[in-house]
Write a protein that holds these residues in place. Structure first.
Motif, short mmCIF file in Angstrom:
data_model
loop_
_atom_site.label_atom_id
_atom_site.label_comp_id
_atom_site.label_asym_id
_atom_site.label_seq_id
_atom_site.Cartn_x
_atom_site.Cartn_y
_atom_site.Cartn_z
N GLU A 353 0.82 -1.21 0.00
CA GLU A 353 0.00 0.00 0.00
C GLU A 353 0.86 1.27 0.00
O GLU A 353 0.35 2.37 -0.23
N SER A 354 2.17 1.12 0.22
CA SER A 354 3.08 2.28 0.25
C SER A 354 3.59 2.67 -1.13
O SER A 354 4.29 3.67 -1.26
N PHE A 355 3.27 1.87 -2.16
CA PHE A 355 3.66 2.20 -3.53
C PHE A 355 2.44 2.69 -4.29
O PHE A 355 1.44 1.99 -4.38
N LEU A 373 0.02 -0.35 -5.20
CA LEU A 373 0.37 -1.71 -5.60
C LEU A 373 -0.56 -2.71 -4.95
O LEU A 373 -0.92 -3.73 -5.57
N ALA A 374 -0.98 -2.45 -3.73
CA ALA A 374 -1.93 -3.35 -3.06
C ALA A 374 -3.24 -3.43 -3.85
O ALA A 374 -3.82 -4.52 -4.01
N PRO A 384 1.34 -9.35 -4.23
CA PRO A 384 1.87 -8.02 -4.55
C PRO A 384 3.22 -8.02 -5.26
O PRO A 384 3.44 -7.21 -6.17
N ILE A 385 4.13 -8.91 -4.88
CA ILE A 385 5.43 -8.95 -5.54
C ILE A 385 5.28 -9.42 -6.98
O ILE A 385 5.88 -8.85 -7.90
N ASP A 386 4.46 -10.44 -7.20
CA ASP A 386 4.20 -10.87 -8.58
C ASP A 386 3.54 -9.76 -9.38
O ASP A 386 3.85 -9.58 -10.57
N ALA A 387 2.64 -9.03 -8.76
CA ALA A 387 1.98 -7.92 -9.46
C ALA A 387 3.02 -6.86 -9.86
O ALA A 387 2.96 -6.31 -10.97
#
Length: 458
Positions: A353-355, A373-374, A384-387
Motif C-alpha cells: 500500500e506504500s507504492f 500496488l496493493a 503483490p510482488i508478482d503484481a
C-alpha cells in the motif's frame, strides 16, 4: 533624498517600464529582512527597485500586502525531456520556479545511437526525437524552440558510462575511463554545471568510488560541483555519505547531497545523526550542502525495486530475468530478505500500500495510475510482488511510483538546516496534453507552496 530624486529622474528619462510592481514587500534573496519598494521591469529584467510611483509604465500591479521575490531555484528538477514536450512547464511556473537544475546521474547528453536505442520507450512515450548528441546541440535546440524557465544541467556519471561501456556491470578499462573523462570535459565546456551520480539506479551502482573521483576531478577543473543521489539513503546512509565526502576531498570539488532523507521505517529518527555527520564533514573542510523536497514520500522508477545485479545489460535483460521462473524466484527472495548490501525498497516501506502508481507508458495500464500496488494486486488477483514484476514486464520497465518511506520529524529537521536548499525533484508537468495524462507526485506542483505554508506559516 538626493539619491531618490536622482533615481526618479533617471527612471523617467529612460523608456517606460514594461511593468512596475508597486507597494510590495520585497524579499531580495540576500537574507536581509523585507523592505517596502516598487520593482520596475524592462525587457524581462529588473531595471529598478525603489519608489517608482511617478515612473511611466506600460502595465502596473498593486502588490500591497504581498511579497515580491526573485523566482525560486529548483536545485533538482527532472524536466530535460518534458521541456521539449511543453516548454512552458506550468507545474514549475505555477509555484514560482523560474530556474531548474537537472541531470540526475543520467543526463540529457551526451548521447549515442546505442543509448537512444536502449531508451527508445521513453523517447517514444514523450514523442521526442533525440536529434542532439552533445549538450551544445541540446541547448541550441532549447534556444530555438523557446523555454518557459531557465535550465541548467549536470552531466551524469551514469550517462558517460553508458555512452562508453553500455549498461554492463563491470569497471571501465583505463582507456574507457579516459574516454569518459573526455566526455565530462566536453560537457563542462558546453555549459554543464558539474558531474552527478544516481547511485541507486542501475547502471549507476556499478561504478566504484575511484571511477567517480576521476570524473568529478575533471569537472572540478572547470569550477563544477559534484551532486549525488547517494548510494544508499537507508540502512547504509553513513557509508554513502562518507563516500560522497571522500569524492569531494579527493577531487577537490564542492558536494551537493540531493534530496536528503532517512529512508525506510528502520531508519526513521536517524536525521539527527545524518545532520551531525554532514556538519562534521563541513568542519573538516569538505564543501558540502544538501537539498530536500520536504515530503515524506519519494518518487522514482519502479524498476529501482529490483536488485542492481538484475539490471545488468539494461531494461531488456531485466525484463528477460523477470520472465524467467528461477531468476524471478531469486529476485523475490532478495526482496523478502533484509540486507545492507543494496538499497532494498521493499524492506523500507510498510507494505504494497506504500507504492502509488504514478506514470505508465502502456495505454492498457493507464487505469492503474493513482492506484497503490496493493490495489493493483487485488485487481489482478495476484501476490503483490508478482503484481510488481508483471507490471514492470507489461510496461517495459517504464513505470514510475511514489513510495512512502520517510518520517515527518526527519523531513522537518533536514529542512531546518542552514545548508539545506529546496528541490522539486519532479519533471515539469501540465494539467493538459500528454503531460496531463500522468499522475505525478504532489511535489510536482506543490513543493515550494508546501514549504511556505506548512514549514514557514504553520
Amino acid at each position: 533624498m538626493h539619491a531618490l530624486i536622482s533615481l526618479l529622474l533617471f527612471a523617467t528619462a529612460l523608456p517606460p517600464f514594461d511593468l512596475v510592481i508597486h507597494n510590495g514587500h520585497v524579499i531580495d534573496g540576500t537574507g536581509s529582512p523585507w523592505y517596502a519598494a516598487d520593482v520596475g521591469i524592462r525587457a524581462g529584467r529588473i531595471a529598478a527597485i525603489g519608489r517608482l510611483s511617478g515612473a511611466p509604465a506600460c502595465r502596473s500591479i498593486d502588490a500591497r500586502g504581498m511579497v515580491v521575490a526573485p523566482g525560486f531555484i529548483d536545485m533538482l528538477g527532472q524536466s530535460e525531456l518534458t521541456i521539449l514536450v511543453n516548454p512552458h512547464l506550468p507545474s514549475k511556473i505555477y509555484q514560482g520556479i523560474t530556474t531548474e537544475v537537472t541531470g540526475e546521474g543520467g543526463s540529457i547528453a551526451p548521447l549515442n545511437d546505442a543509448v537512444i536505442k536502449a531508451d527508445h520507450v521513453t523517447y517514444e512515450h514523450y514523442g521526442v526525437q533525440p536529434t542532439w548528441r552533445t549538450f551544445r546541440e541540446y541547448f541550441a535546440r532549447l534556444r530555438k524552440q523557446g523555454m518557459g524557465i531557465n535550465l541548467a544541467s549536470y552531466v551524469g556519471a551514469t550517462q558517460v558510462r553508458r555512452v562508453v561501456i553500455g549498461d554492463d556491470n563491470r569497471a571501465p578499462t583505463a582507456a574507457e575511463l579516459e574516454l569518459m573523462t573526455g566526455l565530462v570535459r566536453e560537457a563542462m565546456q558546453d555549459g554543464a554545471v558539474g558531474v552527478s551520480t544516481a547511485l541507486q539506479y542501475a547502471p549507476g551502482p556499478y561504478a566504484k568510488t575511484e571511477e567517480l573521483i576521476a570524473l568529478a576531478a575533471e569537472a572540478a577543473k572547470f569550477g563544477g560541483t559534484y551532486a549525488s543521489h547517494i548510494r544508499d539513503e537507508g540502512d547504509s546512509i553513513a557509508e554513502a555519505l562518507d563516500e560522497a565526502f571522500r569524492i569531494g576531498r579527493e577531487a577537490a570539488i564542492p558536494v551537493e547531497i540531493w534530496h536528503l532523507k532517512a529512508a525506510g521505517k528502520s531508519n526513521w529518527g536517524r536525521m539527527p545523526e545524518i545532520v551531525a555527520r554532514i556538519e562534521q564533514a563541513r568542519k573538516s573542510g569538505v564543501d558540502v550542502a544538501a537539498d530536500t523536497y520536504a515530503y515524506p514520500a519519494g518518487f522514482n522508477s519502479f524498476s529501482a525495486l529490483i536488485p542492481p545485479w538484475a539490471h545488468d545489460g539494461g531494461d531488456r535483460k531485466l525484463i528477460e530475468r523477470l520472465k524467467d521462473p528461477s531468476t524471478r524466484a531469486r529476485i523475490r527472495k532478495e526482496l523478502e530478505t533484509p540486507s545492507r548490501e543494496w538499497n532494498n525498497e521493499w524492506q523500507q516501506v510498510n507494505g504494497p500500500e506504500s507504492f502509488l502508481i504514478g506514470a505508465v507508458q502502456n495505454p492498457k495500464l493507464m487505469p492503474l495510475q493513482g492506484k497503490t500496488l496493493a490495489e493493483v494486486a487485488k485487481l489482478w488477483n495476484k501476490d503483490p510482488i508478482d503484481a510488481a514484476f508483471d507490471l514492470l514486464i507489461e510496461d517495459e520497465a517504464f513505470t514510475s511510483v511514489a513510495l512512502f518511506m520517510m518520517s515527518e520529524p526527519d523531513v522537518t529537521l533536514a529542512l531546518q538546516q542552514p545548508w539545506v536548499s529546496i528541490c522539486n525533484d519532479s519533471q515539469g508537468a501540465s494539467p493538459e496534453g500528454l503531460l496531463g495524462r500522468e499522475h505525478p507526485h504532489p511535489r510536482a506542483y506543490g513543493a515550494f507552496p508546501r514549504i511556505l505554508r506548512k514549514y514557514v506559516r504553520e
